[in-house]
Design a protein around this motif. Structure first.
Motif, mmCIF file in Angstrom:
data_model
loop_
_atom_site.group_PDB
_atom_site.id
_atom_site.type_symbol
_atom_site.label_atom_id
_atom_site.label_comp_id
_atom_site.label_asym_id
_atom_site.label_seq_id
_atom_site.Cartn_x
_atom_site.Cartn_y
_atom_site.Cartn_z
ATOM 1 N N LYS A 73 -14.842 -14.896 -25.760
ATOM 2 C CA LYS A 73 -13.524 -13.816 -25.586
ATOM 3 C C LYS A 73 -14.717 -12.528 -25.537
ATOM 4 N N ALA A 74 -15.855 -12.808 -24.727
ATOM 5 C CA ALA A 74 -16.758 -11.834 -24.319
ATOM 6 C C ALA A 74 -15.767 -11.980 -23.219
ATOM 7 N N ASN A 75 -15.747 -12.783 -22.582
ATOM 8 C CA ASN A 75 -14.802 -12.793 -21.098
ATOM 9 C C ASN A 75 -14.101 -11.907 -20.565
ATOM 10 N N LEU A 76 -13.289 -12.084 -21.571
ATOM 11 C CA LEU A 76 -11.976 -11.444 -21.177
ATOM 12 C C LEU A 76 -11.501 -9.626 -21.237
ATOM 13 N N GLU A 77 -11.012 -9.249 -20.670
ATOM 14 C CA GLU A 77 -10.984 -7.853 -19.725
ATOM 15 C C GLU A 77 -9.286 -7.395 -20.201
ATOM 16 N N ILE A 78 -9.359 -6.440 -20.758
ATOM 17 C CA ILE A 78 -7.632 -6.080 -21.693
ATOM 18 C C ILE A 78 -7.177 -4.164 -20.980
ATOM 19 N N LYS A 79 -6.403 -4.705 -20.303
ATOM 20 C CA LYS A 79 -5.929 -3.349 -20.155
ATOM 21 C C LYS A 79 -4.260 -2.929 -20.101
ATOM 22 N N ILE A 80 -4.245 -2.389 -21.352
ATOM 23 C CA ILE A 80 -2.378 -1.516 -21.721
ATOM 24 C C ILE A 80 -2.254 -0.289 -20.865
ATOM 25 N N PHE A 81 -0.520 -0.891 -21.116
ATOM 26 C CA PHE A 81 0.165 -0.051 -20.310
ATOM 27 C C PHE A 81 1.260 0.445 -21.096
ATOM 28 N N GLY A 82 2.428 1.674 -20.722
ATOM 29 C CA GLY A 82 3.210 1.744 -21.682
ATOM 30 C C GLY A 82 3.451 2.628 -22.538
ATOM 31 N N GLY A 83 4.530 2.297 -23.707
ATOM 32 C CA GLY A 83 4.246 2.851 -25.167
ATOM 33 C C GLY A 83 5.219 4.577 -24.844
ATOM 34 N N GLY A 84 5.911 5.075 -23.571
ATOM 35 C CA GLY A 84 6.427 6.028 -22.818
ATOM 36 C C GLY A 84 7.580 6.390 -24.360
ATOM 37 N N LYS A 85 7.671 8.127 -24.411
ATOM 38 C CA LYS A 85 9.055 8.434 -25.248
ATOM 39 C C LYS A 85 10.039 8.778 -23.772
ATOM 40 N N PHE A 104 -3.939 -3.839 -33.043
ATOM 41 C CA PHE A 104 -3.811 -5.343 -32.421
ATOM 42 C C PHE A 104 -5.746 -5.571 -32.025
ATOM 43 N N LEU A 105 -6.012 -5.159 -31.064
ATOM 44 C CA LEU A 105 -7.444 -5.437 -30.510
ATOM 45 C C LEU A 105 -8.282 -4.656 -31.341
ATOM 46 N N VAL A 106 -7.911 -3.648 -31.770
ATOM 47 C CA VAL A 106 -9.563 -3.343 -33.099
ATOM 48 C C VAL A 106 -9.479 -4.730 -34.154
ATOM 49 N N ASP A 107 -8.453 -5.092 -34.565
ATOM 50 C CA ASP A 107 -8.633 -6.292 -35.929
ATOM 51 C C ASP A 107 -8.959 -7.820 -35.511
ATOM 52 N N GLU A 108 -9.163 -8.291 -33.982
ATOM 53 C CA GLU A 108 -9.107 -9.440 -32.952
ATOM 54 C C GLU A 108 -10.745 -8.594 -33.096
ATOM 55 N N GLY A 109 -11.462 -7.798 -32.253
ATOM 56 C CA GLY A 109 -12.263 -7.285 -31.938
ATOM 57 C C GLY A 109 -12.518 -7.058 -30.379
ATOM 58 N N TYR A 110 -11.909 -6.462 -29.554
ATOM 59 C CA TYR A 110 -11.153 -6.514 -28.522
ATOM 60 C C TYR A 110 -11.459 -5.215 -28.021
ATOM 61 N N VAL A 111 -11.601 -4.465 -27.034
ATOM 62 C CA VAL A 111 -11.745 -3.117 -26.809
ATOM 63 C C VAL A 111 -10.685 -3.118 -25.422
ATOM 64 N N ALA A 112 -9.626 -2.412 -24.955
ATOM 65 C CA ALA A 112 -9.664 -1.990 -23.787
ATOM 66 C C ALA A 112 -9.995 -1.901 -23.047
ATOM 67 N N THR A 113 -10.094 -2.914 -21.378
ATOM 68 C CA THR A 113 -10.756 -2.096 -20.464
ATOM 69 C C THR A 113 -10.546 -0.199 -19.644
ATOM 70 N N SER A 114 -8.882 -0.444 -19.676
ATOM 71 C CA SER A 114 -8.735 0.702 -19.382
ATOM 72 C C SER A 114 -6.620 0.777 -19.638
ATOM 73 N N GLN A 115 -6.776 2.286 -19.709
ATOM 74 C CA GLN A 115 -5.276 2.276 -20.108
ATOM 75 C C GLN A 115 -4.578 3.305 -19.612
ATOM 76 N N ASP A 116 -3.110 3.137 -20.216
ATOM 77 C CA ASP A 116 -2.280 4.576 -19.167
ATOM 78 C C ASP A 116 -1.070 3.881 -20.535
ATOM 79 N N LEU A 117 -0.994 4.758 -21.509
ATOM 80 C CA LEU A 117 -0.300 5.144 -22.342
ATOM 81 C C LEU A 117 0.199 6.103 -23.038
ATOM 82 N N GLY A 118 1.939 6.535 -23.561
ATOM 83 C CA GLY A 118 2.862 7.401 -23.675
ATOM 84 C C GLY A 118 2.771 7.896 -22.478
ATOM 85 N N GLY A 119 3.092 9.767 -23.437
ATOM 86 C CA GLY A 119 3.967 10.126 -21.660
ATOM 87 C C GLY A 119 5.344 9.903 -22.271
#
Length: 171
Positions: A73-85, A104-119
């Motif tokens: 799990k420590a080797n995972l890189e997670i990037k999240i996108f979307g969620g626009g209104k 979900f990421l907090v509950d599973e012990g992950y941290v997003a390495t980058s994100q572009d969310l909302g807008g």
């Protein structure tokens, strides 16, 4: 899922969210795309788990990357996108999707390495799983309006199509 250097995954997001997950040691990764955080009771009873819903889509992608990568799990890189209104006529589904994926990421012990969310815009996301590079283009209002119309039509239908078993995922 891929570990090939010349593979690029692509998706267009409105209120949907996509996660790009990669094992940075094994250079293998993939992308998901989910429409809603969770299924309604009726859909859950009728069709069971579906990749169009956040929890299932996230678990499936993480498990696949772990099984084809190093398994750490420590080797995972997670990037999240979307969620626009992008459609004021709908509830803020994008905000619910953002809240879901962050929790979900907090509950599973992950941290997003980058994100572009909302807008208030749609996005095109490209992801190269071998290198982990992600590219985001915020789309103009005409394309965003088309995405909004499609999402509104899906919301009005409230029809859930069971996922097909193949190498191609329709969403």
């Amino acid at each position: 899922m891929s570990n090939l250097p010349d593979v690029t995954f692509s998706t267009v997001l409105g209120s949907c969210v996509a996660a790009c997950i990669r094992d940075r040691v094994a250079n293998v990764g993939g992308m998901n795309h989910f429409l809603l955080a969770e299924q309604s009771g009726a859909a859950r009873d009728r069709y069971g788990a579906s990749a169009r819903y956040g929890a299932f889509a996230m678990e499936q992608l993480i498990n696949k990357v772990l099984s084809q990568g190093t398994g750490r799990k420590a080797n995972l890189e997670i990037k999240i996108f979307g969620g626009g209104k992008i459609n004021s006529a709908l509830d803020d589904v994008g905000a619910k999707n953002i809240e879901f994926v962050r929790q979900f990421l907090v509950d599973e012990g992950y941290v997003a390495t980058s994100q572009d969310l909302g807008g208030t815009y749609a996005r095109r996301v490209l992801f190269k799983p071998h290198s982990g590079r992600a590219f985001v283009k915020r789309l103009d209002s005409d394309i965003g309006a088309n995405v909004a119309r499609e999402e509104l039509a899906i919301a009005r239908r409230r029809v859930v199509v069971p996922a097909a078993v193949s190498d191609i995922e329709l969403f």
